[in-house]
Design an enzyme around this catalytic site. Structure first.
Site, mmCIF file in Angstrom:
data_model
loop_
_atom_site.group_PDB
_atom_site.id
_atom_site.type_symbol
_atom_site.label_atom_id
_atom_site.label_comp_id
_atom_site.label_asym_id
_atom_site.label_seq_id
_atom_site.Cartn_x
_atom_site.Cartn_y
_atom_site.Cartn_z
ATOM 1 N N CYS A 157 -23.413 -37.290 -45.913
ATOM 2 C CA CYS A 157 -23.939 -38.603 -46.579
ATOM 3 C C CYS A 157 -24.929 -38.691 -47.463
ATOM 4 C CB CYS A 157 -24.249 -39.394 -45.326
ATOM 5 S SG CYS A 157 -22.753 -39.502 -44.210
ATOM 6 N N HIS A 205 -29.857 -42.468 -47.271
ATOM 7 C CA HIS A 205 -29.116 -41.959 -46.050
ATOM 8 C C HIS A 205 -29.606 -42.689 -44.906
ATOM 9 C CE1 HIS A 205 -27.483 -39.192 -43.334
ATOM 10 N NE2 HIS A 205 -28.856 -38.730 -42.571
#
Length: 492
Positions: free
Chosen positions: A76, A135
């Site tokens: 991610c 993130h």
């Protein structure tokens, strides 16, 4: 007094009071980015797809949906860093989820913008983030079980960073949320990797984020400058949680199993994944591993959960797009839906992302550009770093120097594709390239084989590594792969 004259002349004076620069900025398109966590390139409008995404299908019917969009990194935070900066990773730290939290917040504002959002802000855009765009689940830097800090992960990109954590209290609690207000951390991982919640859409955090986005669109409508609104949806990231009505869209026993559930031939287990992220949900009925397949029944259960979570996110996207249209903003707003990477749903015995195989690297990407009336499912190969220069070209804003991506505006306009179609990805001490016909991966490790070659015309499932019997193809493709070797690994 002639009130009619005043009513006629007043708008002229008002317009004269607005500078030409302000007028030019106001005329620029707005941008709505919807970033969806773990959304692989399996959408309802794709051939042979079993997932139901009617709202993404509707968006695709008015824009361009890419079947061959590939991310730089299959995790991610690092994928989002490459996407936001338009740059491929050059250091191993740039493969880490925490690269932005660790480094971006420490840097003083410089000539080079920290992200394309920062660049838009410098060029007259009002920027608003809701949820997970970088993130962090809510845009602030703190650990999973810590109190929320006041340190923004991207300190120069946002005019506003918003999030409604609801009963979960923090962004990270909300990210791993269950419907009763608990989360993976609070329950010490003694949870299942899925849940069919007996709640409505507001019973999970993405519903709250969607309502924030709708309210913010109503406010931004009257803003005297163009805006960028980023909405980050959590689902279908683990845990695969969604209101039960989205589970009810599917008949579990009819959900197709992975077509390639076995280990690829002629590869090292080091190229695969033990599905650790999936297995940490301790109450899951079965554990995944490269030495065995899940039972068919449990594999269908998990795919059912992923599909339900995807349909839930799709519904939230539909609410936002409906509001955009209701407000008349759709006529001057570029819409981008981007998945930060793919996810193996049992392919190659893997349940997760963190590989250099197609299923982890191929994610959803849809572009809708106002004034362009076309519907196209596009098979051209593009990569996440291309989105930055593409957006700048669409907005007539000069891109900063040093971007690694290449604009694909020509593809959006239905013109020729890039001369050299190739996407680069990095992870697990490897570099992988995808061309229209092949995937070539080179690992910088001792365990053989270090070269993998898959022919997507004859083996789109990447089930057999054919590098050993095709040395001439490997030799032809290796220089192309080396062009993407940014110094991340040794070049020997």
């Amino acid at each position: 007094m002639n009130y009619k004259f005043i009513k006629l002349i007043l708008p002229i004076f008002i317009n004269l009071a607005i500078s030409p620069i302000a007028l030019a900025q106001k005329s620029k398109p707005n941008v709505l980015l919807i970033a969806v966590d773990d959304l692989r390139a399996e959408l309802g409008h794709f051939e042979n797809s079993a997932v139901q995404t009617p709202n993404l299908d509707k968006l695709a019917s008015r824009g361009v949906s890419f079947t061959n969009h590939f991310v730089q990194v299959p995790t991610c935070g690092a994928s989002r860093a490459a996407f936001l900066t338009g740059k491929k990773p050059r250091r191993t730290s740039e493969l880490n989820n925490n690269i932005m939290a660790n480094e971006f917040r420490e840097k003083p504002e410089g000539k080079i913008p920290e992200t394309f959002i920062h660049h838009l802000k410098r060029n007259g855009y009002y920027t608003v983030g809701i949820g997970k765009i970088s993130h962090s689940a809510d845009g602030y830097v703190y650990g999973y079980e810590e109190e929320v800090s006041d340190q923004v992960e991207l300190p120069y990109s946002w005019d506003e960073m918003l999030f409604d954590a609801g009963k979960w209290q923090t962004g990270w609690n909300a990210f791993f949320a269950y419907a009763d207000g608990e989360n993976r951390q609070s329950l010490n991982r003694q949870v299942k990797p899925y849940e069919a919640g007996k709640v409505d859409d507001l019973g999970y955090p993405d519903g709250l984020s969607t309502q924030l986005a709708i309210q913010k669109l109503r406010e931004l409508k009257d803003l005297n400058q163009p805006f960028f609104l980023g909405l980050g949806l959590f689902k279908p990231h683990l845990p695969f949680t969604a209101p039960k009505k989205y589970w009810d869209l599917y008949e579990e026993d009819r959900i197709p199993l992975a077509k390639n559930p076995g280990k690829p031939l002629n590869v090292s287990d080091q190229s695969l994944l033990e599905s650790g992220e999936f297995n940490q949900y301790a109450l899951g009925e079965e554990k995944a591993g490269v030495d065995h397949q899940l039972s068919d029944a449990y594999a269908r259960k998990i795919k059912h959960a992923y599909y339900a979570a995807t349909s839930y996110s799709d519904a939230q996207i539909g609410l936002v797009l409906d509001e955009l249209e209701k407000l008349g903003l759709d006529q001057n707003t570029i819409v981008i839906v981007w998945g930060d990477h793919g996810w193996h749903l049992g392919e190659q015995r893997i349940w997760g992302k963190h590989t250099l195989f197609e299923n982890a690297l191929n994610s959803a990407l849809i572009f809708k550009v106002p004034g362009r009336k076309y519907a196209k499912i596009e098979d051209a190969i593009v990569e996440s770093v291309d989105i930055y220069p593409t957006l700048m070209e669409l907005l007539a804003i000069e891109s900063p120097e040093g971007l690694d991506g290449e604009s694909f505006v020509n593809i959006l306009h239905g013109e020729q594709k890039q001369i050299e179609e190739v996407a680069y990805s990095y992870y697990n001490r490897g570099i992988s390239i995808r061309t229209p016909q092949y995937r070539l991966t080179k690992y910088f490790r001792k365990t053989e084989p270090v070269i993998e070659l898959y022919n997507h015309q004859t083996d789109p499932l990447e089930s057999v590594n054919i590098a050993a019997e095709n040395p001439e193809i490997v030799a032809r493709l290796l220089p192309l792969l080396e062009k993407g070797n940014t110094g991340l690994y040794d070049k020997n």
